[in-house]
Design an enzyme around this catalytic site. Structure first.
Site, PDB file in Angstrom:
ATOM      1  N   CYS A 187       6.337   9.086   0.407  1.00  0.00           N
ATOM      2  CA  CYS A 187       4.894   9.075   0.638  1.00  0.00           C
ATOM      3  C   CYS A 187       4.476  10.061   1.726  1.00  0.00           C
ATOM      4  O   CYS A 187       3.363  10.574   1.702  1.00  0.00           O
ATOM      5  CB  CYS A 187       4.429   7.654   0.951  1.00  0.00           C
ATOM      6  N   HIS A 190       4.770   2.897  -4.707  1.00  0.00           N
ATOM      7  CA  HIS A 190       4.484   2.481  -3.336  1.00  0.00           C
ATOM      8  C   HIS A 190       2.977   2.353  -3.127  1.00  0.00           C
ATOM      9  O   HIS A 190       2.178   2.927  -3.880  1.00  0.00           O
ATOM     10  CB  HIS A 190       5.072   3.495  -2.347  1.00  0.00           C
ATOM     11  N   GLU A 215       0.905   3.514  -0.809  1.00  0.00           N
ATOM     12  CA  GLU A 215       0.178   4.748  -0.505  1.00  0.00           C
ATOM     13  C   GLU A 215       0.033   5.596  -1.768  1.00  0.00           C
ATOM     14  O   GLU A 215      -1.031   6.165  -2.051  1.00  0.00           O
ATOM     15  CB  GLU A 215       0.947   5.552   0.567  1.00  0.00           C
ATOM     16  N   CYS A 260       6.911   6.159   3.908  1.00  0.00           N
ATOM     17  CA  CYS A 260       8.351   6.430   3.784  1.00  0.00           C
ATOM     18  C   CYS A 260       8.619   7.931   3.793  1.00  0.00           C
ATOM     19  O   CYS A 260       7.801   8.739   3.354  1.00  0.00           O
ATOM     20  CB  CYS A 260       8.901   5.801   2.506  1.00  0.00           C
TER      21      CYS A 260
END
Ligand code: HJL
Ligand code: ZN
Length: 160
Positions: free
Chosen positions: A101, A54, A56, A91
């Protein structure tokens, strides 16, 4: 002075680099230390690093790597005023079972997260990312004005 909007625009530039995929969103993120002479500490986008990564997560992993610490320990080397800008709310649950995250943020010293949109209810129903961060005392700011662009980039790989 660089504004929240300027940094959100930079996060959107990152999101556009993400390879479209039908089963997730194309998201961009940056870590910023507003007091630093070079405020942008790290950039990231969905699937930038190998594996199912992801945006982040890529920011944290890249900054950690340049400071010789594990991603889990990145909070030890992030400046105390670090702000995470992300085009989409972090998320709180991942269909793949990977660490969300939100948990990655909460193990750092980050006190402020700026988001461009809430996560659409497409994959995991309502994402509790924002409320979980706020419950832990993190300030979450919605930077408005980019929703249309952010969502069209985020869903580029989805069936129309
Ligand atoms: C955020 C990202 C990204 C998502 N959200 N904030 N940054 N891809 O870089 C959220 C979405 C998950 C799905 C699929 N997407 O990615 O809910 O396969 O992508 O673990 O739940 O989970 P995996
Ligand atoms: Zn995530």
């Amino acid at each position: 002075m660089t504004s929240h909007e300027d940094y959100m625009r930079l996060a959107l530039v990152e999101a556009k680099k993400s390879p479209p995929k039908p089963t997730n969103f194309c998201v961009g993120a940056i870590l910023v230390s507003p007091s630093a002479s070079h405020p942008v500490l790290a950039t990231g986008y969905t699937l930038e690093l190998p594996g199912n990564t992801h945006a982040e997560q890529c920011c944290f992993a890249k900054f950690a790597a340049t400071h010789d610490v594990l991603e889990e320990e990145v909070g030890k080397v992030l400046p105390n005023d670090t702000v995470l800008y992300t085009t989409m709310e972090p998320c709180n649950f991942r269909l793949s079972g990977n660490t969300p995250c939100v948990d990655r943020v909460l193990r750092t010293n980050i006190q402020t997260v700026c988001i461009g949109v809430k996560e659409p209810e497409k994959f995991v129903g309502e994402n509790q990312g924002r409320s979980k961060l706020e419950a832990a005392g993190v300030n979450v700011l919605h930077i408005t004005g980019f929703e249309g662009d952010i969502l069209s980039v985020a869903t580029a790989g989805h069936e129309k």
